[in-house]
Design a protein around this motif. Structure first.
Motif, PDB file in Angstrom:
ATOM      1  N   GLY A 109     -45.133 -14.413 -19.004  1.00  0.00           N
ATOM      2  CA  GLY A 109     -45.527 -14.547 -20.376  1.00  0.00           C
ATOM      3  C   GLY A 109     -44.228 -14.962 -21.317  1.00  0.00           C
ATOM      4  O   GLY A 109     -44.483 -15.172 -22.469  1.00  0.00           O
ATOM      5  N   ASN A 125     -46.295 -17.232  -9.804  1.00  0.00           N
ATOM      6  CA  ASN A 125     -47.808 -16.984 -10.483  1.00  0.00           C
ATOM      7  C   ASN A 125     -48.516 -16.129  -9.570  1.00  0.00           C
ATOM      8  O   ASN A 125     -49.614 -15.694  -9.748  1.00  0.00           O
ATOM      9  CB  ASN A 125     -48.424 -18.121 -10.428  1.00  0.00           C
ATOM     10  CG  ASN A 125     -48.314 -19.198 -11.498  1.00  0.00           C
ATOM     11  OD1 ASN A 125     -47.662 -18.931 -12.536  1.00  0.00           O
ATOM     12  ND2 ASN A 125     -47.990 -20.398 -11.104  1.00  0.00           N
ATOM     13  N   ARG A 138     -56.113 -14.356 -15.754  1.00  0.00           N
ATOM     14  CA  ARG A 138     -56.574 -15.127 -16.662  1.00  0.00           C
ATOM     15  C   ARG A 138     -55.152 -16.017 -17.305  1.00  0.00           C
ATOM     16  O   ARG A 138     -55.540 -17.311 -17.742  1.00  0.00           O
ATOM     17  CB  ARG A 138     -57.192 -14.505 -17.809  1.00  0.00           C
ATOM     18  CG  ARG A 138     -58.734 -14.217 -17.615  1.00  0.00           C
ATOM     19  CD  ARG A 138     -59.373 -13.717 -18.729  1.00  0.00           C
ATOM     20  NE  ARG A 138     -58.480 -12.686 -19.549  1.00  0.00           N
ATOM     21  CZ  ARG A 138     -58.745 -11.224 -19.354  1.00  0.00           C
ATOM     22  NH1 ARG A 138     -59.689 -10.783 -18.434  1.00  0.00           N
ATOM     23  NH2 ARG A 138     -58.067 -10.519 -20.073  1.00  0.00           N
ATOM     24  N   GLY A 139     -54.184 -15.495 -16.948  1.00  0.00           N
ATOM     25  CA  GLY A 139     -52.918 -16.081 -17.523  1.00  0.00           C
ATOM     26  C   GLY A 139     -52.562 -17.146 -16.908  1.00  0.00           C
ATOM     27  O   GLY A 139     -51.836 -18.246 -17.326  1.00  0.00           O
ATOM     28  N   ARG A 140     -53.138 -17.621 -15.752  1.00  0.00           N
ATOM     29  CA  ARG A 140     -52.778 -18.783 -15.020  1.00  0.00           C
ATOM     30  C   ARG A 140     -53.404 -19.972 -15.800  1.00  0.00           C
ATOM     31  O   ARG A 140     -53.046 -21.228 -15.641  1.00  0.00           O
ATOM     32  CB  ARG A 140     -53.662 -18.945 -13.694  1.00  0.00           C
ATOM     33  CG  ARG A 140     -52.847 -17.746 -12.590  1.00  0.00           C
ATOM     34  CD  ARG A 140     -53.519 -17.462 -11.336  1.00  0.00           C
ATOM     35  NE  ARG A 140     -52.866 -16.460 -10.768  1.00  0.00           N
ATOM     36  CZ  ARG A 140     -53.416 -16.025  -9.758  1.00  0.00           C
ATOM     37  NH1 ARG A 140     -54.826 -16.187  -9.227  1.00  0.00           N
ATOM     38  NH2 ARG A 140     -52.831 -15.001  -9.041  1.00  0.00           N
ATOM     39  N   ASN A 141     -54.253 -19.885 -16.796  1.00  0.00           N
ATOM     40  CA  ASN A 141     -54.973 -20.962 -17.559  1.00  0.00           C
ATOM     41  C   ASN A 141     -54.594 -20.539 -18.869  1.00  0.00           C
ATOM     42  O   ASN A 141     -54.922 -21.576 -19.940  1.00  0.00           O
ATOM     43  CB  ASN A 141     -56.431 -20.981 -17.410  1.00  0.00           C
ATOM     44  CG  ASN A 141     -56.579 -21.101 -16.031  1.00  0.00           C
ATOM     45  OD1 ASN A 141     -56.419 -22.113 -15.382  1.00  0.00           O
ATOM     46  ND2 ASN A 141     -57.814 -20.409 -15.547  1.00  0.00           N
ATOM     47  N   ASP A 142     -54.100 -19.560 -19.374  1.00  0.00           N
ATOM     48  CA  ASP A 142     -53.701 -19.279 -20.728  1.00  0.00           C
ATOM     49  C   ASP A 142     -52.676 -18.210 -20.455  1.00  0.00           C
ATOM     50  O   ASP A 142     -52.652 -17.116 -20.317  1.00  0.00           O
ATOM     51  CB  ASP A 142     -54.987 -18.450 -21.315  1.00  0.00           C
ATOM     52  CG  ASP A 142     -54.758 -17.793 -22.807  1.00  0.00           C
ATOM     53  OD1 ASP A 142     -53.484 -18.371 -23.435  1.00  0.00           O
ATOM     54  OD2 ASP A 142     -55.697 -17.260 -23.562  1.00  0.00           O
ATOM     55  N   ASP A 143     -51.381 -18.751 -21.076  1.00  0.00           N
ATOM     56  CA  ASP A 143     -50.328 -17.918 -20.952  1.00  0.00           C
ATOM     57  C   ASP A 143     -50.182 -16.594 -21.731  1.00  0.00           C
ATOM     58  O   ASP A 143     -49.571 -15.453 -21.425  1.00  0.00           O
ATOM     59  CB  ASP A 143     -49.000 -18.775 -21.558  1.00  0.00           C
ATOM     60  CG  ASP A 143     -48.713 -19.637 -20.248  1.00  0.00           C
ATOM     61  OD1 ASP A 143     -49.135 -19.667 -19.049  1.00  0.00           O
ATOM     62  OD2 ASP A 143     -47.905 -20.635 -20.828  1.00  0.00           O
ATOM     63  N   SER A 144     -51.018 -16.829 -22.982  1.00  0.00           N
ATOM     64  CA  SER A 144     -51.031 -15.408 -23.610  1.00  0.00           C
ATOM     65  C   SER A 144     -51.556 -14.146 -23.130  1.00  0.00           C
ATOM     66  O   SER A 144     -51.443 -13.132 -23.259  1.00  0.00           O
ATOM     67  CB  SER A 144     -51.673 -16.039 -25.081  1.00  0.00           C
ATOM     68  OG  SER A 144     -53.151 -15.944 -24.924  1.00  0.00           O
ATOM     69  N   GLN A 145     -52.474 -14.482 -21.993  1.00  0.00           N
ATOM     70  CA  GLN A 145     -52.989 -13.426 -21.154  1.00  0.00           C
ATOM     71  C   GLN A 145     -52.117 -12.518 -20.309  1.00  0.00           C
ATOM     72  O   GLN A 145     -52.237 -11.504 -20.013  1.00  0.00           O
ATOM     73  CB  GLN A 145     -54.208 -14.036 -20.432  1.00  0.00           C
ATOM     74  CG  GLN A 145     -55.159 -14.229 -21.026  1.00  0.00           C
ATOM     75  CD  GLN A 145     -56.072 -13.340 -21.775  1.00  0.00           C
ATOM     76  OE1 GLN A 145     -56.299 -12.247 -21.452  1.00  0.00           O
ATOM     77  NE2 GLN A 145     -56.386 -13.510 -23.093  1.00  0.00           N
TER      78      GLN A 145
END
Length: 401
Positions: A167, A2, A128-135
């Motif tokens: 991702g 991460n 933001r990917g830490r809360n939403d993998d698509s990011q």
């Protein structure tokens, strides 16, 4: 994975663009400058298109068009539209320099500014990917575009690769990692991750070449050396692996991992005595090296199995030839078999102590002990220690026997 390595401190003041406010002989270019100050990007672009229709080689118009497109791109939130606008920006700046090299400095400054902003967008999306993998995939596209803006930026490529890995699309990270190395990145992790991706995608031979390059750059890096040795084994290059293990142990004899890896490989090529020597050196350096104890036991058991094959061959020969042999010859053959039986028992007996230690260490580490128990069960049984064999029958999976 991460954490993202940051290659730039993105604190920027407004850049002064050389020649941005000079007078132009084309009224459409002058009108576009006013439109840009008013942030009316579409009107500015229409004015510039009119100017370029009149003179397609107007370097000033192309340079200004690049700046307009840059500002428009970073005012655009839709990623597809943003990236398409960046592509147009690059084309405009390229033509400006082509038609008048004096614009090189201002274009270079504009590209640095655009790169910094694009990189920052990548960082924000990654976070933001830490809360939403698509990011993470959104971040990968921003980092990719940053690399297009500045092709010599290894940082953009590395971060693009990490974004793809986070991702869930690790295969897409191969190209960016390759680009990073071509751009001058030489971090050990870049080599290691790319080699692992090669191996996972049936490109083991390329992994070997890559790790050989990495080992030349980082001869003391244990992780890279271990990866290379594993790659040699995966590609069947056992001789190379043995040579490199031997060199590694000679160079760093106090390294328990090198000793363990060398000993484990020697077991594979059935050089059991040498293997045991290396594995015993490993546990002398690390008394809690559970896998080393287990492999010592395995080496002794493998020796016992080899001796058992010899016994079987000798017994077959005796049965086939008994009728043509004298009593003395029969007695000599039987004595040789008995000696081999004793040798087999000796190897099984030698396996017990390291396996018992391995079992204790595996249990304390909460590791799976079933393989150790099966090896112990066999060793106890072959040395007529029935009660001890029964004590490990359950963990060996033989409790119903």
């Amino acid at each position: 994975m991460n954490r993202i390595p940051l290659f730039l401190s993105l604190i920027f003041a407004a850049l002064l663009i050389t020649g941005a406010d000079g007078c132009s002989s084309d009224p459409n270019v002058e009108g576009a400058k006013l439109d840009l100050r008013n942030q009316d990007y579409d009107r500015a672009l229409r004015n510039l298109e009119t100017a370029l229709e009149s003179n397609p080689q107007n370097a000033e118009a192309h340079e200004l068009k690049g700046r307009v497109l840059s500002e428009k791109a970073f005012a655009t939130q839709d990623q597809d539209e943003h990236i398409a606008t960046i592509s147009e920006m690059l084309d405009a700046f390229s033509k400006a320099v082509e038609y008048d090299p004096l614009y090189q400095e201002s274009v270079t400054n504009s590209l640095r500014f655009a790169f910094a902003n694009e990189f920052q967008r990548g960082i924000q999306a990654f976070n933001r990917g830490r809360n939403d993998d698509s990011q993470f995939l959104v971040a990968a596209r921003y980092f990719n575009t940053a690399g297009v803006i500045q092709p010599d930026s290894a940082g953009a490529y590395v971060n693009e690769a990490y974004a793809y890995m986070n991702g869930g699309q690790p295969e897409m990270a191969i190209g960016p990692f390759e680009n990073a190395l071509e751009a001058g990145d030489s971090e050990p992790e870049t080599y290691r991750f790319l080699a692992q991706l090669y191996q996972a995608n049936d490109r083991a031979a390329e992994a070997v070449g890559l790790l050989e390059d990495a080992a030349a750059v980082y001869p003391e890096n244990v992780d890279i050396q271990t990866e290379l040795l594993n790659a040699y084994q995966m590609t069947g290059q056992i001789d190379k692996a043995l040579e490199r293990y031997s060199s590694a142990v000679e160079r760093d004899p106090e390294n328990a991992l090198f000793r363990y890896n060398f000993g484990s490989l020697l077991i594979q090529v059935e050089r059991y005595a040498e293997a045991i020597e290396q594995l015993e050196a490993a546990i002398s350096l690390d008394s809690n090296y559970s896998s080393a104890y287990y492999n010592i036991g395995a080496a002794h058991i493998n020796q016992a199995v080899d001796v058992n094959s010899e016994i079987s061959d000798m017994d077959d020969q005796l049965r086939e030839n008994r009728s043509d042999m004298s009593n003395d010859e029969i007695e000599a053959a039987e004595a040789a078999i008995d000696a081999k039986v004793d040798e087999r028992r000796m190897h099984f007996q030698a396996a017990i102590s390291p396996l018992e230690t391995a079992k204790e260490l595996f249990e304390s580490n909460e590791e799976d002990i079933s393989d150790v128990c099966r090896a112990l069960y066999q060793s106890y049984a072959q040395t007529n220690q029935t009660d001890m064999a029964q004590s490990v029958a359950e963990c060996a999976g033989y409790s119903d026997n």
